[in-house]
Design a protein around this motif. Structure first.
Motif, PDB file in Angstrom:
ATOM      1  N   GLU A  34       0.682  -1.211   0.031  1.00  0.00           N
ATOM      2  CA  GLU A  34       0.034   0.004   0.112  1.00  0.00           C
ATOM      3  C   GLU A  34       0.924   1.362   0.067  1.00  0.00           C
ATOM      4  O   GLU A  34       0.482   2.166  -0.730  1.00  0.00           O
ATOM      5  N   GLU A  35       2.057   1.251   0.697  1.00  0.00           N
ATOM      6  CA  GLU A  35       2.608   2.666   0.915  1.00  0.00           C
ATOM      7  C   GLU A  35       3.937   2.660   0.429  1.00  0.00           C
ATOM      8  O   GLU A  35       5.046   1.950   0.508  1.00  0.00           O
ATOM      9  N   ARG A  36       4.061   3.495  -0.845  1.00  0.00           N
ATOM     10  CA  ARG A  36       5.241   3.806  -1.257  1.00  0.00           C
ATOM     11  C   ARG A  36       6.401   4.363  -0.252  1.00  0.00           C
ATOM     12  O   ARG A  36       7.332   4.079  -0.328  1.00  0.00           O
ATOM     13  N   VAL A  78       1.576   3.122  11.892  1.00  0.00           N
ATOM     14  CA  VAL A  78       0.352   3.866  12.619  1.00  0.00           C
ATOM     15  C   VAL A  78      -0.270   4.875  11.712  1.00  0.00           C
ATOM     16  O   VAL A  78      -1.560   4.869  11.523  1.00  0.00           O
ATOM     17  N   ASN A  79       0.352   5.514  10.705  1.00  0.00           N
ATOM     18  CA  ASN A  79      -0.173   6.204   9.744  1.00  0.00           C
ATOM     19  C   ASN A  79      -0.997   5.636   8.826  1.00  0.00           C
ATOM     20  O   ASN A  79      -2.304   5.855   8.490  1.00  0.00           O
ATOM     21  N   THR A  80      -0.526   4.501   8.163  1.00  0.00           N
ATOM     22  CA  THR A  80      -1.132   3.498   7.410  1.00  0.00           C
ATOM     23  C   THR A  80      -2.636   3.125   8.003  1.00  0.00           C
ATOM     24  O   THR A  80      -3.514   2.997   7.529  1.00  0.00           O
ATOM     25  N   VAL A  82      -4.196   4.392  10.322  1.00  0.00           N
ATOM     26  CA  VAL A  82      -5.262   5.722  10.466  1.00  0.00           C
ATOM     27  C   VAL A  82      -5.790   5.910   9.075  1.00  0.00           C
ATOM     28  O   VAL A  82      -7.189   6.307   9.027  1.00  0.00           O
ATOM     29  N   GLU A  83      -5.010   5.771   8.034  1.00  0.00           N
ATOM     30  CA  GLU A  83      -5.389   6.171   6.732  1.00  0.00           C
ATOM     31  C   GLU A  83      -6.585   5.121   6.215  1.00  0.00           C
ATOM     32  O   GLU A  83      -7.918   5.359   5.728  1.00  0.00           O
ATOM     33  N   ASN A  84      -6.101   3.825   6.458  1.00  0.00           N
ATOM     34  CA  ASN A  84      -7.446   2.794   6.335  1.00  0.00           C
ATOM     35  C   ASN A  84      -8.658   3.042   7.173  1.00  0.00           C
ATOM     36  O   ASN A  84      -9.550   2.670   6.440  1.00  0.00           O
ATOM     37  N   HIS A  92     -14.167   7.670   1.645  1.00  0.00           N
ATOM     38  CA  HIS A  92     -13.797   8.693   0.863  1.00  0.00           C
ATOM     39  C   HIS A  92     -14.819   9.873   0.558  1.00  0.00           C
ATOM     40  O   HIS A  92     -14.435  10.693  -0.449  1.00  0.00           O
ATOM     41  N   HIS A  93     -15.320  10.231   1.348  1.00  0.00           N
ATOM     42  CA  HIS A  93     -16.081  11.610   1.503  1.00  0.00           C
ATOM     43  C   HIS A  93     -15.443  12.646   2.495  1.00  0.00           C
ATOM     44  O   HIS A  93     -14.860  12.291   3.144  1.00  0.00           O
ATOM     45  N   TYR A  94     -15.563  13.822   1.809  1.00  0.00           N
ATOM     46  CA  TYR A  94     -14.612  14.684   2.499  1.00  0.00           C
ATOM     47  C   TYR A  94     -15.172  14.946   4.227  1.00  0.00           C
ATOM     48  O   TYR A  94     -16.419  15.426   4.247  1.00  0.00           O
ATOM     49  N   GLU A  95     -14.276  14.825   5.113  1.00  0.00           N
ATOM     50  CA  GLU A  95     -14.765  15.193   6.390  1.00  0.00           C
ATOM     51  C   GLU A  95     -13.718  15.998   7.050  1.00  0.00           C
ATOM     52  O   GLU A  95     -12.425  15.480   7.042  1.00  0.00           O
ATOM     53  N   LEU A  96     -13.871  17.180   7.836  1.00  0.00           N
ATOM     54  CA  LEU A  96     -12.754  17.658   8.444  1.00  0.00           C
ATOM     55  C   LEU A  96     -12.095  16.912   9.416  1.00  0.00           C
ATOM     56  O   LEU A  96     -10.791  17.200   9.709  1.00  0.00           O
ATOM     57  N   ALA A 101      -7.312  13.972  11.187  1.00  0.00           N
ATOM     58  CA  ALA A 101      -6.908  12.710  11.530  1.00  0.00           C
ATOM     59  C   ALA A 101      -5.423  12.139  10.502  1.00  0.00           C
ATOM     60  O   ALA A 101      -4.734  11.842  10.941  1.00  0.00           O
ATOM     61  N   LYS A 102      -5.971  12.315   9.309  1.00  0.00           N
ATOM     62  CA  LYS A 102      -4.707  11.958   8.258  1.00  0.00           C
ATOM     63  C   LYS A 102      -3.462  12.948   8.474  1.00  0.00           C
ATOM     64  O   LYS A 102      -2.255  12.262   8.373  1.00  0.00           O
ATOM     65  N   ASP A 103      -3.810  14.108   8.501  1.00  0.00           N
ATOM     66  CA  ASP A 103      -2.669  15.072   8.391  1.00  0.00           C
ATOM     67  C   ASP A 103      -1.916  14.659   9.712  1.00  0.00           C
ATOM     68  O   ASP A 103      -0.493  15.001   9.681  1.00  0.00           O
ATOM     69  N   MET A 104      -2.401  14.747  10.896  1.00  0.00           N
ATOM     70  CA  MET A 104      -1.783  14.491  12.096  1.00  0.00           C
ATOM     71  C   MET A 104      -0.978  13.248  12.165  1.00  0.00           C
ATOM     72  O   MET A 104       0.049  13.071  12.617  1.00  0.00           O
TER      73      MET A 104
END
Ligand SMILES: Nc1ncnc2c1ncn2[C@@H]1O[C@H](COP(=O)(O)OP(=O)(O)OP(=O)(O)O)[C@@H](O)[C@H]1O
Length: 133
Positions: A34-36, A78-80, A82-84, A92-96, A101-104
């Motif tokens: 999943e993660e490059r 952990v980042n992956t 959170v993304e999942n 995949h709908h936009y939520e603040l 969460a993803k940015d942090m």
């Protein structure tokens, strides 16, 4: 070998150690697919470990280096996660809150990477400096 693993669609708890280990290894395989960034971290780590052997680092230098490598890998893992989870929850709908969460989670990787770079400079500079000059 892991590539051929079938999704048995298990939703109940693992029954023994080997089943737990099998799923943990599947997780490692999946994060690589999943993660490059994880593949990049892995490649960089191999390079850095090679340099460590080349310069015959001391025990404490190895400890700091390994800590830095594991922190980067763990934070990317952990980042992956959170993304999942965010993708699962938002579909995949936009939520603040999803963005935050993803940015942090990405910030955690950035912090670990900065730590690793600082450790790398402190450890390798004294070895590289005489070669440069
Ligand atoms: N559901 C969402 N709602 C709002 N913003 C989102 C959402 N999904 C992603 N984003 C934004 O898009 C960015 C990239 O998200 P994506 O899931 O593609 O991460 P990525 O590119 O795999 O990140 P990384 O480079 O850390 O692996 C997030 O940091 C976030 O700002």
């Amino acid at each position: 070998m892991l590539m051929g693993l079938k999704d048995k669609r298990q939703v109940e708890k693992n029954h023994n150690f080997w089943q737990s280990l099998h799923h943990a290894l599947t997780g490692i395989y999946q994060v690589f697919i999943e993660e490059r960034n994880m593949r990049f971290h892995f490649g960089t780590s191999i390079l850095v470990l090679g340099l460590g052997f080349l310069f015959k680092l001391h025990r404490f230098e190895w400890l700091w280096l390994l800590l830095a490598i594991f922190l980067v890998m763990l934070s990317e893992l952990v980042n992956t996660v959170v993304e999942n989870l965010v993708d699962l929850l938002t579909q995949h709908h936009y939520e603040l809150a999803a963005k935050n969460a993803k940015d942090m989670a990405a910030t955690a990787v950035l912090l670990a990477a900065c730590f690793a770079i600082i450790i790398g400079i402190i450890i390798f500079m004294p070895h590289l400096w005489p070669l440069i000059n």
